[in-house]
Design a protein around this motif. Structure first.
Motif, PDB file in Angstrom:
ATOM      1  N   MET A  40      45.354  -4.546 -24.343  1.00 16.68           N
ATOM      2  CA  MET A  40      44.168  -4.312 -24.623  1.00 16.68           C
ATOM      3  C   MET A  40      43.526  -3.395 -25.797  1.00 16.68           C
ATOM      4  O   MET A  40      42.577  -3.648 -26.538  1.00 16.68           O
ATOM      5  CB  MET A  40      43.339  -4.150 -23.219  1.00 16.68           C
ATOM      6  N   GLU A  41      44.684  -2.340 -25.768  1.00 13.03           N
ATOM      7  CA  GLU A  41      44.457  -1.764 -26.961  1.00 13.03           C
ATOM      8  C   GLU A  41      44.599  -2.232 -28.418  1.00 13.03           C
ATOM      9  O   GLU A  41      43.699  -2.110 -29.223  1.00 13.03           O
ATOM     10  CB  GLU A  41      45.467  -0.547 -26.966  1.00 13.03           C
ATOM     11  N   LEU A  42      45.484  -3.254 -28.410  1.00  9.31           N
ATOM     12  CA  LEU A  42      45.770  -3.971 -29.566  1.00  9.31           C
ATOM     13  C   LEU A  42      44.519  -4.910 -29.816  1.00  9.31           C
ATOM     14  O   LEU A  42      44.186  -5.145 -31.003  1.00  9.31           O
ATOM     15  CB  LEU A  42      47.160  -4.821 -29.417  1.00  9.31           C
ATOM     16  N   VAL A  43      44.090  -5.627 -28.764  1.00  7.09           N
ATOM     17  CA  VAL A  43      43.187  -6.474 -28.766  1.00  7.09           C
ATOM     18  C   VAL A  43      41.583  -5.770 -29.451  1.00  7.09           C
ATOM     19  O   VAL A  43      40.962  -6.272 -30.629  1.00  7.09           O
ATOM     20  CB  VAL A  43      42.540  -7.294 -27.535  1.00  7.09           C
ATOM     21  N   ALA A  44      41.518  -4.515 -28.730  1.00  2.00           N
ATOM     22  CA  ALA A  44      40.354  -3.613 -29.347  1.00  2.00           C
ATOM     23  C   ALA A  44      40.395  -3.295 -30.662  1.00  2.00           C
ATOM     24  O   ALA A  44      39.490  -3.282 -31.445  1.00  2.00           O
ATOM     25  CB  ALA A  44      40.171  -2.477 -28.223  1.00  2.00           C
ATOM     26  N   MET A  45      41.847  -3.073 -31.252  1.00  2.00           N
ATOM     27  CA  MET A  45      41.951  -2.663 -32.582  1.00  2.00           C
ATOM     28  C   MET A  45      41.559  -3.835 -33.586  1.00  2.00           C
ATOM     29  O   MET A  45      40.818  -3.557 -34.589  1.00  2.00           O
ATOM     30  CB  MET A  45      43.576  -1.957 -32.847  1.00  2.00           C
ATOM     31  N   LEU A  46      41.905  -5.002 -33.294  1.00  2.00           N
ATOM     32  CA  LEU A  46      41.568  -5.938 -33.992  1.00  2.00           C
ATOM     33  C   LEU A  46      40.232  -6.515 -34.105  1.00  2.00           C
ATOM     34  O   LEU A  46      39.610  -6.725 -35.001  1.00  2.00           O
ATOM     35  CB  LEU A  46      42.342  -7.502 -33.465  1.00  2.00           C
ATOM     36  N   LYS A  47      39.520  -6.310 -32.698  1.00  2.00           N
ATOM     37  CA  LYS A  47      38.126  -6.457 -32.845  1.00  2.00           C
ATOM     38  C   LYS A  47      37.256  -5.366 -33.453  1.00  2.00           C
ATOM     39  O   LYS A  47      36.394  -5.619 -34.604  1.00  2.00           O
ATOM     40  CB  LYS A  47      37.455  -6.506 -31.257  1.00  2.00           C
ATOM     41  N   GLU A  48      37.711  -4.224 -33.267  1.00  2.00           N
ATOM     42  CA  GLU A  48      36.852  -2.944 -33.871  1.00  2.00           C
ATOM     43  C   GLU A  48      37.272  -3.021 -35.424  1.00  2.00           C
ATOM     44  O   GLU A  48      36.118  -2.677 -36.288  1.00  2.00           O
ATOM     45  CB  GLU A  48      37.190  -1.851 -33.040  1.00  2.00           C
ATOM     46  N   ASP A  49      38.562  -2.780 -35.658  1.00  2.00           N
ATOM     47  CA  ASP A  49      38.863  -2.778 -37.165  1.00  2.00           C
ATOM     48  C   ASP A  49      38.753  -3.931 -38.098  1.00  2.00           C
ATOM     49  O   ASP A  49      38.551  -3.700 -39.373  1.00  2.00           O
ATOM     50  CB  ASP A  49      40.216  -2.208 -37.275  1.00  2.00           C
ATOM     51  N   HIS A  50      38.559  -5.214 -37.424  1.00  2.00           N
ATOM     52  CA  HIS A  50      38.853  -6.166 -38.531  1.00  2.00           C
ATOM     53  C   HIS A  50      37.672  -7.343 -38.112  1.00  2.00           C
ATOM     54  O   HIS A  50      37.886  -8.453 -38.470  1.00  2.00           O
ATOM     55  CB  HIS A  50      40.117  -6.868 -38.302  1.00  2.00           C
ATOM     56  N   GLY A  51      36.827  -6.991 -36.818  1.00  2.00           N
ATOM     57  CA  GLY A  51      35.805  -7.925 -36.824  1.00  2.00           C
ATOM     58  C   GLY A  51      36.330  -9.132 -35.923  1.00  2.00           C
ATOM     59  O   GLY A  51      35.559 -10.213 -36.283  1.00  2.00           O
ATOM     60  N   MET A  52      37.398  -9.128 -35.571  1.00  2.00           N
ATOM     61  CA  MET A  52      37.851 -10.537 -34.843  1.00  2.00           C
ATOM     62  C   MET A  52      37.236 -10.369 -33.478  1.00  2.00           C
ATOM     63  O   MET A  52      37.038  -9.725 -32.709  1.00  2.00           O
ATOM     64  CB  MET A  52      39.572 -10.290 -34.713  1.00  2.00           C
ATOM     65  N   GLY A  53      36.908 -11.930 -33.145  1.00  2.00           N
ATOM     66  CA  GLY A  53      36.526 -12.169 -31.865  1.00  2.00           C
ATOM     67  C   GLY A  53      37.531 -11.893 -30.691  1.00  2.00           C
ATOM     68  O   GLY A  53      38.755 -12.052 -30.969  1.00  2.00           O
ATOM     69  N   HIS A  54      37.063 -11.855 -29.466  1.00  2.28           N
ATOM     70  CA  HIS A  54      37.765 -11.539 -28.388  1.00  2.28           C
ATOM     71  C   HIS A  54      38.879 -12.705 -28.264  1.00  2.28           C
ATOM     72  O   HIS A  54      40.193 -12.323 -28.106  1.00  2.28           O
ATOM     73  CB  HIS A  54      37.299 -11.491 -27.430  1.00  2.28           C
ATOM     74  N   GLY A  55      38.469 -13.815 -28.402  1.00  2.86           N
ATOM     75  CA  GLY A  55      39.775 -14.765 -27.911  1.00  2.86           C
ATOM     76  C   GLY A  55      40.736 -14.803 -28.841  1.00  2.86           C
ATOM     77  O   GLY A  55      41.936 -15.167 -28.789  1.00  2.86           O
TER      78      GLY A  55
END
Length: 74
Positions: A40-55
């Motif tokens: 979940m830390e990796l998911v959060a990084m992609l979402k926060e730093d790269h604007g990626m959607g959760h899925g």
């Protein structure tokens, strides 16, 4: 022909590449550079730093971590 259907997290890959403009290999390398972070830390990084959607973020992380685990088991 049904055997060629991509299932699981990899089914998101074409849309991830199209939407975020990077090949999957780049995203996977980015994830590996952040290890040993938790899923979940990796998911959060992609979402926060790269604007990626959760899925999309979750699919990339799940697939990358599973592949890394398979390599470690060999």
């Amino acid at each position: 022909m049904a055997d060629n259907i991509i299932k699981g997290p990899a089914s998101y890959f074409p849309s991830i590449e199209k939407k975020y403009g990077r090949p999957i290999s780049e995203w996977q390398e980015m994830i590996r550079r952040h290890l040993p972070a938790k899923h979940m830390e990796l998911v959060a990084m992609l979402k926060e730093d790269h604007g990626m959607g959760h899925g999309h973020a979750n699919a990339l992380v799940a697939h990358t971590l599973a592949a890394s685990q398979r390599k470690a088991d060999c």
